[in-house]
Design a protein around this motif. Structure first.
Motif, PDB file in Angstrom:
ATOM      1  N   SER A 157      79.940  72.101  99.146  1.00  0.00           N
ATOM      2  CA  SER A 157      80.517  72.431 100.690  1.00  0.00           C
ATOM      3  C   SER A 157      79.368  73.393 101.007  1.00  0.00           C
ATOM      4  CB  SER A 157      81.694  73.510 100.163  1.00  0.00           C
ATOM      5  OG  SER A 157      81.246  74.508  99.227  1.00  0.00           O
ATOM      6  N   PHE A 158      79.739  73.776 102.487  1.00  0.00           N
ATOM      7  CA  PHE A 158      78.705  74.497 103.328  1.00  0.00           C
ATOM      8  C   PHE A 158      78.166  75.501 102.621  1.00  0.00           C
ATOM      9  CE2 PHE A 158      77.678  77.675 106.595  1.00  0.00           C
ATOM     10  CZ  PHE A 158      77.028  76.905 107.291  1.00  0.00           C
ATOM     11  N   GLY A 159      76.838  76.068 102.723  1.00  0.00           N
ATOM     12  CA  GLY A 159      76.293  77.213 102.194  1.00  0.00           C
ATOM     13  C   GLY A 159      76.042  77.292 100.587  1.00  0.00           C
ATOM     14  N   TYR A 160      76.154  75.845 100.043  1.00  0.00           N
ATOM     15  CA  TYR A 160      75.759  75.652  98.586  1.00  0.00           C
ATOM     16  C   TYR A 160      74.275  76.185  98.549  1.00  0.00           C
ATOM     17  CZ  TYR A 160      73.103  71.639  99.904  1.00  0.00           C
ATOM     18  OH  TYR A 160      72.267  70.622 100.364  1.00  0.00           O
ATOM     19  N   TRP A 161      73.320  76.144  99.564  1.00  0.00           N
ATOM     20  CA  TRP A 161      71.839  76.204  99.143  1.00  0.00           C
ATOM     21  C   TRP A 161      71.689  77.729  99.075  1.00  0.00           C
ATOM     22  CZ3 TRP A 161      74.382  74.342 103.485  1.00  0.00           C
ATOM     23  CH2 TRP A 161      74.381  75.056 104.608  1.00  0.00           C
ATOM     24  N   ALA A 162      72.699  78.730  99.369  1.00  0.00           N
ATOM     25  CA  ALA A 162      72.409  80.197  98.966  1.00  0.00           C
ATOM     26  C   ALA A 162      72.520  80.451  97.422  1.00  0.00           C
ATOM     27  CB  ALA A 162      73.447  80.897  99.636  1.00  0.00           C
ATOM     28  N   GLU A 163      73.110  79.614  96.732  1.00  0.00           N
ATOM     29  CA  GLU A 163      73.378  79.674  95.278  1.00  0.00           C
ATOM     30  C   GLU A 163      72.212  78.960  94.580  1.00  0.00           C
ATOM     31  OE1 GLU A 163      75.499  81.912  94.246  1.00  0.00           O
ATOM     32  OE2 GLU A 163      76.075  82.206  96.275  1.00  0.00           O
ATOM     33  N   GLU A 164      71.885  79.371  93.232  1.00  0.00           N
ATOM     34  CA  GLU A 164      71.108  78.766  92.357  1.00  0.00           C
ATOM     35  C   GLU A 164      71.671  77.065  92.076  1.00  0.00           C
ATOM     36  OE1 GLU A 164      68.032  79.041  90.666  1.00  0.00           O
ATOM     37  OE2 GLU A 164      67.744  80.983  92.112  1.00  0.00           O
ATOM     38  N   PRO A 165      70.786  76.228  91.859  1.00  0.00           N
ATOM     39  CA  PRO A 165      71.626  74.948  91.761  1.00  0.00           C
ATOM     40  C   PRO A 165      71.984  74.866  90.466  1.00  0.00           C
ATOM     41  CG  PRO A 165      69.148  74.766  91.708  1.00  0.00           C
ATOM     42  CD  PRO A 165      69.555  76.109  92.021  1.00  0.00           C
ATOM     43  N   PRO A 166      73.192  73.804  90.134  1.00  0.00           N
ATOM     44  CA  PRO A 166      73.687  73.813  88.853  1.00  0.00           C
ATOM     45  C   PRO A 166      72.629  73.485  87.832  1.00  0.00           C
ATOM     46  CG  PRO A 166      74.864  72.508  90.268  1.00  0.00           C
ATOM     47  CD  PRO A 166      73.589  73.053  91.170  1.00  0.00           C
ATOM     48  N   ALA A 167      72.776  73.727  86.623  1.00  0.00           N
ATOM     49  CA  ALA A 167      71.874  73.613  85.506  1.00  0.00           C
ATOM     50  C   ALA A 167      71.649  72.038  85.335  1.00  0.00           C
ATOM     51  CB  ALA A 167      72.467  74.273  84.153  1.00  0.00           C
ATOM     52  N   LEU A 168      70.822  71.596  84.898  1.00  0.00           N
ATOM     53  CA  LEU A 168      70.255  70.042  84.631  1.00  0.00           C
ATOM     54  C   LEU A 168      71.530  69.523  83.617  1.00  0.00           C
ATOM     55  CD1 LEU A 168      68.646  67.674  85.383  1.00  0.00           C
ATOM     56  CD2 LEU A 168      67.132  68.308  83.736  1.00  0.00           C
ATOM     57  N   ALA A 169      71.921  70.559  82.730  1.00  0.00           N
ATOM     58  CA  ALA A 169      72.887  70.065  81.734  1.00  0.00           C
ATOM     59  C   ALA A 169      74.164  69.617  82.359  1.00  0.00           C
ATOM     60  CB  ALA A 169      73.209  71.113  80.742  1.00  0.00           C
ATOM     61  N   GLU A 170      74.578  70.204  83.479  1.00  0.00           N
ATOM     62  CA  GLU A 170      75.841  69.748  84.352  1.00  0.00           C
ATOM     63  C   GLU A 170      75.656  68.562  84.956  1.00  0.00           C
ATOM     64  OE1 GLU A 170      77.524  72.729  86.707  1.00  0.00           O
ATOM     65  OE2 GLU A 170      76.590  74.211  85.648  1.00  0.00           O
ATOM     66  N   PHE A 171      74.446  68.075  85.016  1.00  0.00           N
ATOM     67  CA  PHE A 171      74.385  66.498  85.545  1.00  0.00           C
ATOM     68  C   PHE A 171      74.077  65.530  84.402  1.00  0.00           C
ATOM     69  CE2 PHE A 171      72.751  69.385  89.161  1.00  0.00           C
ATOM     70  CZ  PHE A 171      73.572  68.901  90.069  1.00  0.00           C
ATOM     71  N   PHE A 172      73.555  66.013  83.394  1.00  0.00           N
ATOM     72  CA  PHE A 172      73.534  65.109  82.130  1.00  0.00           C
ATOM     73  C   PHE A 172      73.793  65.902  80.964  1.00  0.00           C
ATOM     74  CE2 PHE A 172      69.790  63.620  85.211  1.00  0.00           C
ATOM     75  CZ  PHE A 172      70.473  62.418  85.396  1.00  0.00           C
ATOM     76  N   PRO A 173      75.223  65.927  80.661  1.00  0.00           N
ATOM     77  CA  PRO A 173      75.656  66.897  79.460  1.00  0.00           C
ATOM     78  C   PRO A 173      74.792  66.329  77.991  1.00  0.00           C
ATOM     79  CG  PRO A 173      77.372  66.033  80.884  1.00  0.00           C
ATOM     80  CD  PRO A 173      76.075  65.339  81.181  1.00  0.00           C
TER      81      PRO A 173
END
Length: 153
Positions: free
Chosen positions: A135-151
């Motif tokens: 959603s809009f404004g996501y760039w203001a937060e840290e990206p999700p951890a890599l483990a969330e993309f590749f558990p």
């Protein structure tokens, strides 16, 4: 293609070994998009048929003896099949086919849908240019951890 399901499974095993991921990350469950088949057909349609069959035959023969990662490593070292294997890696990462004979020149993006599913975006913890599922404004937060993309397994 005869034995499509068998080739898809072999392709997933080979691809997972080449990119260093578990096959579940290449063909997630409960998704309508099947990039694995798109990539397999791209491979099949862009290399000689004898190379296509040799790639899978050699991987299938070596995997039980040395394991899939070492079997894939042997293919990468092969002067004929190595360039094809590197094109498969680029295919999964960038969703773009690179001709093994001209590895620095992309030939084509497989599809717009596959482009959004390229592994490069998950590895970068980002999204493709012009498309975001966040959603809009996501760039203001840290990206999700890599483990969330590749558990982990």
């Amino acid at each position: 293609m005869p034995d499509d399901a068998l080739y898809v499974e072999q392709f997933l095993s080979l691809s997972a070994a080449l990119v260093g991921l578990d096959p579940i990350h290449l063909k997630p469950r409960n998704t309508p998009l099947d990039v694995a088949e798109q990539y397999l057909y791209t491979l099949r349609d862009n290399i000689p048929q004898d190379s296509f069959h040799a790639l899978f035959a050699i991987f299938a023969a070596r995997s039980p003896m040395v394991g899939p990662h070492d079997a894939a490593g042997g293919i990468l070292e092969d002067p004929d099949l190595g360039p094809i294997a590197r094109s498969i890696i680029k295919l999964w990462l960038l969703s773009t086919w690179y001709d093994p004979l001209r590895p620095n020149q992309p030939v084509r993006v497989v599809s717009s849908q596959a482009y959004k599913e390229g592994l490069v975006w998950k590895i970068m913890q980002s999204h493709p240019i012009g498309y975001s599922m966040w959603s809009f404004g996501y760039w203001a937060e840290e990206p999700p951890a890599l483990a969330e993309f590749f558990p982990p397994k």
